[in-house]
Design an enzyme around this catalytic site. Structure first.
Site, PDB file in Angstrom:
ATOM      1  N   GLU A 119       8.268   6.090 -11.116  1.00 61.69           N
ATOM      2  CA  GLU A 119       8.743   6.898  -9.983  1.00 61.69           C
ATOM      3  C   GLU A 119      10.233   6.732  -9.727  1.00 61.69           C
ATOM      4  O   GLU A 119      10.923   7.696  -9.381  1.00 61.69           O
ATOM      5  CB  GLU A 119       7.952   6.560  -8.718  1.00 61.69           C
ATOM      6  CG  GLU A 119       6.501   7.047  -8.733  1.00 61.69           C
ATOM      7  CD  GLU A 119       5.587   6.207  -9.609  1.00 61.69           C
ATOM      8  OE1 GLU A 119       6.015   5.139 -10.083  1.00 61.69           O
ATOM      9  OE2 GLU A 119       4.436   6.621  -9.812  1.00 61.69           O
ATOM     10  N   HIS A 139      -3.877   5.515  -1.602  1.00 55.85           N
ATOM     11  CA  HIS A 139      -4.013   6.954  -1.805  1.00 55.85           C
ATOM     12  C   HIS A 139      -4.036   7.729  -0.493  1.00 55.85           C
ATOM     13  O   HIS A 139      -4.312   8.917  -0.483  1.00 55.85           O
ATOM     14  CB  HIS A 139      -5.291   7.266  -2.588  1.00 55.85           C
ATOM     15  CG  HIS A 139      -5.223   6.878  -4.039  1.00 55.85           C
ATOM     16  ND1 HIS A 139      -5.188   5.578  -4.457  1.00 55.85           N
ATOM     17  CD2 HIS A 139      -5.190   7.629  -5.160  1.00 55.85           C
ATOM     18  CE1 HIS A 139      -5.129   5.540  -5.776  1.00 55.85           C
ATOM     19  NE2 HIS A 139      -5.127   6.780  -6.234  1.00 55.85           N
TER      20      HIS A 139
END
Ligand code: TPP
Lengths: 331, 369
Positions: free
Chosen positions: A66, A135
């Site tokens: 990322e 999540h």
């Protein structure tokens, strides 16, 4: 061609796909980057079909990194590209946090305005999908605290489409928080008529007189529902969708609070040091003499997001919002 | 690539690894049957977990189908005292460490963020943010150095760390940073990557232009590439690496070449990106089959043993099924139990608020009753 087509009905995920497609067609500098966004079409299928349509130079399956994704997007923006990066889940934006907060947010200011950073970071946002750890996060306050970033949080298909387009057109970096729990909820989209309302403005989605309830993104459905339920009890709530979280549209919120005298803020993120606290403080300053009750907040607890079998108790649900409304009206 | 068992199970000699395996009795017929049983058991648990997910009992399942040798081999290569730092797919490693399968399932069911005591089982919790466990593993290894548990010459107490991650995760910055730390401080750690060819839909080629095993060499960390479907090759290679690390020779890197036979998780649809022919090709390299053929060649396995393993595996699956179906949801007040180790006024206050709020509904229920 414009103005010919009637509004179409799309799920939020597909409205974003349409927004990306139309932006890529309109400007060949727009490109997409992220993990699994190519052939797979992203884990939520938001980029489905775009790889086939635009090829691997414009829809880039990146290595799994990322910081690398956002860092290279900054470099591409320096070359005049308009990268739209996908972070797979909210909890995975943190490896990129350094690039976003110390670099992406500050480049324009650092260069005394010589360089712009038209980068969009798309993040599926919030909980309630029964997922494992990391999540279901609500990272908006981390980014809102960083000057130089803008944050949009669409809650409808129409906003999802147009905010995608407007975020890409924006010369500043934009964090797009997409309500993942509602990706498959359908709504009308009118791609041919640019909305009169700016993406940086809040929207009164239900007028009312007794109290104002403010929310955004994934919390909007529960707040709308609470207004319907309260109405059956004779309580008339005004509901506002904040839409933009950075900047926050205080004039619209303050106008509503001056009318109703009461404000409840609902968000999924922990209440402690959350955006609700910022809004409560500002509204208390701006509307002090109009307030008939302290500004109240309903949100997550000061806890790591819990395992999914407990998340129903963590997330603000209808009962908790109505409980907040009751407490607000007790004053 | 290091390989001790070829596809039909024939053992090829390997001077160094044969010595390691033979010295410790790691390749005795009895041990070999043990690995076979382990692999059969964990596969059955894995398949059961997949069906539990389909029944709505689990939110998600990340299958380790096909990676049994890479995991059972690595799990048994570690010595008792070693500390293992897994990611979320190391069910075979966990099995080898004595972690009961239902403990793994707690996380996937959503009743806990980690089902076992890391200190007791010397196995770190499963990790989901990719790569973030790697520097932690190096830090643990640095602690071992400070505690005088490295290079004393006593293999029964000298300790090393096994850090596990996938080929995709190897691209994360934190993995590179952990290689830097491990090399700088010569930490007693083995980086073990299971290259199962795919990171969700992205093939290994997008993560690296050279075999992963070569990467660490830029850091001065010696490495090996091993057939991950060959339990003996994995066992010998990882044991050798761990022992070198515990003896004070510094970090090692092992790449196990294997294959993820299932989809990435139960939420993934592998047919969107993965050629069927590739799946078939790897099915023929099934690690369980390979060991069985080897045992057959040694005449060390019979129908009885195979049937007993299958029966035990079936029993395990049934136990798992009943355990999970009977598992109650935790009372949400337990959310407030552990965010801090010491008393915290805000958490205490929110806990009280929550209890008061929840009590209203108990009253409602009583009124209705
Ligand atoms: C920091 C971070 N980014 C993205 C993800 C989402 N994600 C989960 S697993 C996965 C692929 C991992 O592939 P690999 O490391 O090869 O391990 P495998 O799943 O194949 O065992 C991705 C992208 C994540 N968990 N963490």
């Amino acid at each position: 061609m414009s103005g010919q087509k009637a509004p179409i009905t799309l799920p939020i995920a597909k409205a974003i796909t349409a927004g990306l497609r139309d932006a890529m067609t309109a400007d060949d500098k727009v490109m997409l980057m992220g993990e699994d966004i190519g052939v797979l079409g992203g884990v939520f299928r938001v980029t489905d079909g775009l790889h086939a349509e635009f090829g691997s130079q414009r829809v880039v399956d990146t290595p799994l990194a990322e910081a690398g994704i956002v860092g290279t997007a900054i470099g591409l923006a320096l070359r005049g590209y308009r990268p739209v990066v996908e972070i797979q889940f909210d909890g995975f934006v943190f490896p990129a946090f350094n690039q976003i907060t110390t670099q992406l947010a500050k480049m324009h200011n650092r260069t005394s305005g010589r360089v712009t950073m038209p980068v969009v970071v798309r993040i599926p946002h919030g909980g309630g999908i029964g997922a494992v750890e990391h999540h279901s996060e609500s990272p908006e306050a981390y980014f809102a605290h960083t000057a130089g970033l803008r944050i949009l949080a669409p809650s409808t298909a129409q906003d999802a489409y147009w905010m995608t387009r407007q975020a890409i057109e924006c010369e500043d970096p934009v964090i797009m928080l997409e309500p993942k729990r509602r990706y498959w909820v359908k709504g009308d989209v009118d791609p041919d008529h640019r909305p009169a309302l700016s993406p940086w403005q809040a929207q009164v989605v239900r007028p009312g007189t007794d109290a104002t309830v403010l929310a955004w993104g994934p919390s909007m459905p529960v707040v709308r529902e609470s207004a319907e339920t309260a109405a059956a009890d004779g309580i008339d709530l005004e509901v506002i969708d904040a839409r933009s979280l950075a900047p926050i549209d205080y004039p619209t919120i303050a106008a509503s609070v001056r009318k109703t005298g009461r404000l409840l803020i609902v968000h999924e993120a922990p209440v402690v040091s959350g955006l609700g606290a910022e809004i409560a403080a500002r509204i208390s300053e701006d509307c002090f003499y109009h307030l008939e009750a302290p500004v109240l907040r309903v949100g997550g607890y000061h806890l790591p997001y819990p395992p999914s079998r407990m998340e129903h108790a963590y997330l603000p649900d209808l009962d908790r919002v109505l409980d907040g409304v009751d407490r607000l009206l007790e004053h | 690539m290091v390989q001790l068992l070829d596809a039909d199970g024939t053992r090829t000699p390997h001077e160094q690894l044969d010595a390691v395996l033979d010295e410790h009795g790691l390749a005795s017929p009895e041990r070999l049957r043990g690995y076979y049983r382990d692999m059969v058991m964990i596969r059955a648990a894995d398949l059961e977990a997949t069906s539990l997910q389909r029944q709505g009992q689990l939110g998600l399942w990340a299958s380790a189908l096909g990676q049994e040798a890479a995991q059972i081999g690595a799990g048994h290569a570690a010595r008792e005292q070693d500390y293992l730092v897994p990611t979320y797919r190391e069910h075979g490693v966990a099995w080898a460490r004595g972690i009961e399968p239902w403990r793994l399932l707690e996380m996937f069911r959503g009743v806990s963020h980690g089902g076992w005591d890391p200190n007791e089982l010397r196995t770190h919790p499963y990790m989901i943010v990719l790569g973030s466990q790697a520097p932690q593993a190096v830090g643990y290894a640095m602690g071992l150095q400070r505690d005088g548990l490295v290079g004393t010459g006593d293999l029964s107490t000298d300790t090393s760390v096994l850090a596990l991650f996938g080929d995709g995760a190897s691209s994360e910055g934190e993995v590179s940073e952990s290689l830097t730390f491990a090399a700088s401080f010569q930490a007693p750690i083995v980086f073990y990557t299971q290259n199962n060819q795919w990171a969700i839909s992205v093939p290994t080629e997008v993560q690296t232009r050279v075999p992963l095993a070569q990467r660490s060499r830029g850091w001065g960390i010696p490495s090996a590439r091993v057939d991950g479907n060959d339990v003996l090759a994995v066992l010998g290679t990882v044991r050798t690496a761990l022992d070198a690390a515990r003896e004070g020779e510094g970090p090692r890197f092992v790449e196990a070449v294997t294959y993820r036979m299932a989809a990435h998780t139960t939420s993934d649809d592998a047919s969107r990106y993965r050629p069927k022919a590739e799946e078939q090709e790897w099915a023929e390299k099934d690690p369980i089959l390979r060991l069985r053929r080897h045992l057959e060649q040694l005449d060390q396995i019979d129908e009885d043993f195979v049937a007993r393993c299958d029966e035990e595996a079936h029993d395990l699956a049934m136990q798992l099924h009943h355990h999970i179906h009977g598992m109650e949801d935790p009372d949400p007040v337990h959310m407030f139990d552990h965010p801090y180790a010491e008393p915290h006024p805000i958490v205490a206050r929110e806990r009280e608020e929550y209890l008061e709020y929840a009590a209203q509904f108990d009253d409602d229920e009583e009124e209705q009753a």
